[in-house]
Design an enzyme around this catalytic site. Structure first.
Site, PDB file in Angstrom:
ATOM      1  N   ASP A   1     -43.459 -47.941  -6.578  1.00 20.75           N
ATOM      2  CA  ASP A   1     -43.815 -46.584  -6.986  1.00 20.75           C
ATOM      3  C   ASP A   1     -44.666 -46.600  -8.253  1.00 20.75           C
ATOM      4  O   ASP A   1     -44.153 -46.785  -9.348  1.00 20.75           O
ATOM      5  CB  ASP A   1     -42.527 -45.784  -7.239  1.00 20.75           C
TER       6      ASP A   1
ATOM      7  N   HIS B   1     -49.107 -40.008   1.140  1.00 16.37           N
ATOM      8  CA  HIS B   1     -48.919 -39.672  -0.279  1.00 16.37           C
ATOM      9  C   HIS B   1     -49.915 -40.412  -1.177  1.00 16.37           C
ATOM     10  O   HIS B   1     -50.498 -39.815  -2.087  1.00 16.37           O
ATOM     11  CB  HIS B   1     -47.489 -40.018  -0.679  1.00 16.37           C
TER      12      HIS B   1
END
Length: 446
Positions: A258, A354
């Site tokens: 992430d 995303h």
């Protein structure tokens, strides 16, 4: 959860030199803890007094505990490297922004008490700054210290202070409130709890030791006294330094790497994107060297997410789960090929992935420095985890940073069905305190 990560190559203060085995001579000179934003400082760390009562040991430490040794009958015992790392409190910018991500974190917001105004707020920030300086140096908080972190070194502790939109009305400083602090717009994925959002004052605490972090949280709360009361508080964590064979981009609770495209301090435009300039800005002068923090409690719907196949999860994100590389191939840092198609002519990276939607080059160059913590607050009656991300991002202009990217995500991010924004806040975080001064002094005394 934009496609960025904190740069672990950011300079941090480290102990210089290693003592020889055996007891440290009483006349040995103190070592130094150094910081890229502050001059070296020397001193004795009182919190590293490890000898028990009656042992008669003397500890010599680097600046505020960057290293410490307890003279014992047999030999000296050094602090571990994890506990020895120190971040300087004074500097151009506040600590906790470019500091490498820490293993433990606490976020807490306060509202000023009824009747408290500018004078009380200034006294509070002066107390908080003094406590932060001492704790970050590995010293006791002050009179009445709880001794929770007595045996620990600084452990990369940082405390960062910010002002919310409502602070300025309560202190009569409305004319000095930055335009950039206007409330964030509503987003379709918001399910915000107002009791856990915003606040007059905000404090971010980070450390690589849980007791050191809690000690700081308790000290700050006690310092508030009758001037302010806690509005909300949240606890977070990250992977501990040294838990992997080499430094890596963090993983979130979905198991995804992430934050691959986080801006790095070495980037030519890093300061322009993250910090308010010294002059020529639309922001008030007291914000020079500061930044704006957007704080969001983002719950991850992990049961739904974990029902997806590996391929489905990777299509939602646009990157391989194993190593964070784009689906178009290469390594984590390989540029994503947005034009690449599969044998059937479909984009290899789905149009709603995303990582595709949140890319700076897909948002007019908008970028923000993400520095989050994961959280887990237990399970509900059905065994559903209350877990996710304490999202914190830093930028010189939240409208051009967070708002621009979130609006794009709000219109069709494949990740949206698996997350829920439950709390939110925006805070003006002024530059660092000058030596002998306190955070926010230019605002409160200007």
């Amino acid at each position: 959860m934009a496609d960025h990560t904190a740069d672990r190559s950011t300079a941090r203060a480290r102990t210089v030199g290693t003592p020889p085995p055996g007891a440290v001579p009483a006349d040995a000179p103190p070592q130094r803890a150094v910081s890229s934003d502050a001059s070296p400082r020397e001193g004795l760390s009182r919190r590293t007094l490890l000898a028990s009562a009656g042992a008669g040991g003397l500890v010599l430490g680097a600046a505020g505990g960057a290293a410490g040794y307890a003279a014992a009958p047999a030999r000296a015992t050094p602090l571990t490297s994890l506990g020895a790392e120190q971040v300087m409190f004074h500097g151009k910018h506040q600590p906790g922004i470019t500091t490498p991500m820490q293993a433990r974190g606490h976020l807490v917001a306060f509202d000023l008490a009824a009747g408290a105004g500018r004078r009380e707020a200034a006294a509070l920030l002066r107390r908080w700054s003094g406590t932060a300086r001492r704790l970050m140096a590995g010293e006791p908080a002050g009179d009445g210290d709880t001794d929770v972190a007595r045996d620990a070194g600084p452990s990369s502790l940082t405390l960062t202070f910010g002002f919310g939109h409502s602070f300025f009305g309560r202190t009569g400083l409305e004319k000095r409130r930055p335009v950039a602090l206007d409330p964030l717009p509503a987003f379709s994925s918001d399910q915000l709890d107002t009791a856990r959002s915003n606040g007059d004052l905000w404090v971010q605490i980070g450390a690589n030791d849980a007791l050191v972090a809690f000690h700081a949280l308790r000290a700050i709360q006690k310092d508030a006294g009758g001037a302010a009361r806690v509005r909300w508080q949240m606890n977070g964590f990250n992977r501990s330094p040294g838990a992997t064979a080499h430094p890596m981009t963090a993983r979130n609770l979905m198991g995804q790497v992430d934050g691959t495209r986080n801006p790095k301090p070495a980037d030519a435009d890093f300061d322009r994107r993250v910090f308010v300039p010294e002059s020529g800005a639309s922001d008030p002068a007291w914000m020079a060297g500061g930044s704006y923090a957007v704080v969001r409690r983002i719950r991850m719907l992990l049961d739904d997410w974990e029902r997806l196949s590996l391929k489905e999860q990777e299509d939602v994100i646009g990157r391989r789960k194993s190593d964070g590389a784009p689906l178009t191939g290469g390594s984590e840092t390989t540029e994503m090929d947005l034009e690449k198609t599969d044998a059937e002519g479909n984009p290899v990276v789905p149009v709603d992935a995303h990582a595709r939607i949140s890319r700076p080059d897909q948002n007019g160059g908008a970028a923000m420095l993400r520095r989050p913590f994961s959280y887990h607050d237990g399970f509900d009656g059905d065994g559903v985890p209350d877990a996710g991300l304490l999202f914190i991002c830093w930028q010189a202009d939240p409208l051009r940073g967070f708002v621009t990217v979130q609006r794009k995500l709000d219109r069709g991010d494949a990740l949206s069905p698996f997350i829920r924004h439950e709390a939110s806040g925006l805070f003006a975080v002024p530059g660092g305190a000058a030596d002998g001064g306190y955070v926010g002094q230019a605002l409160l005394e200007g």
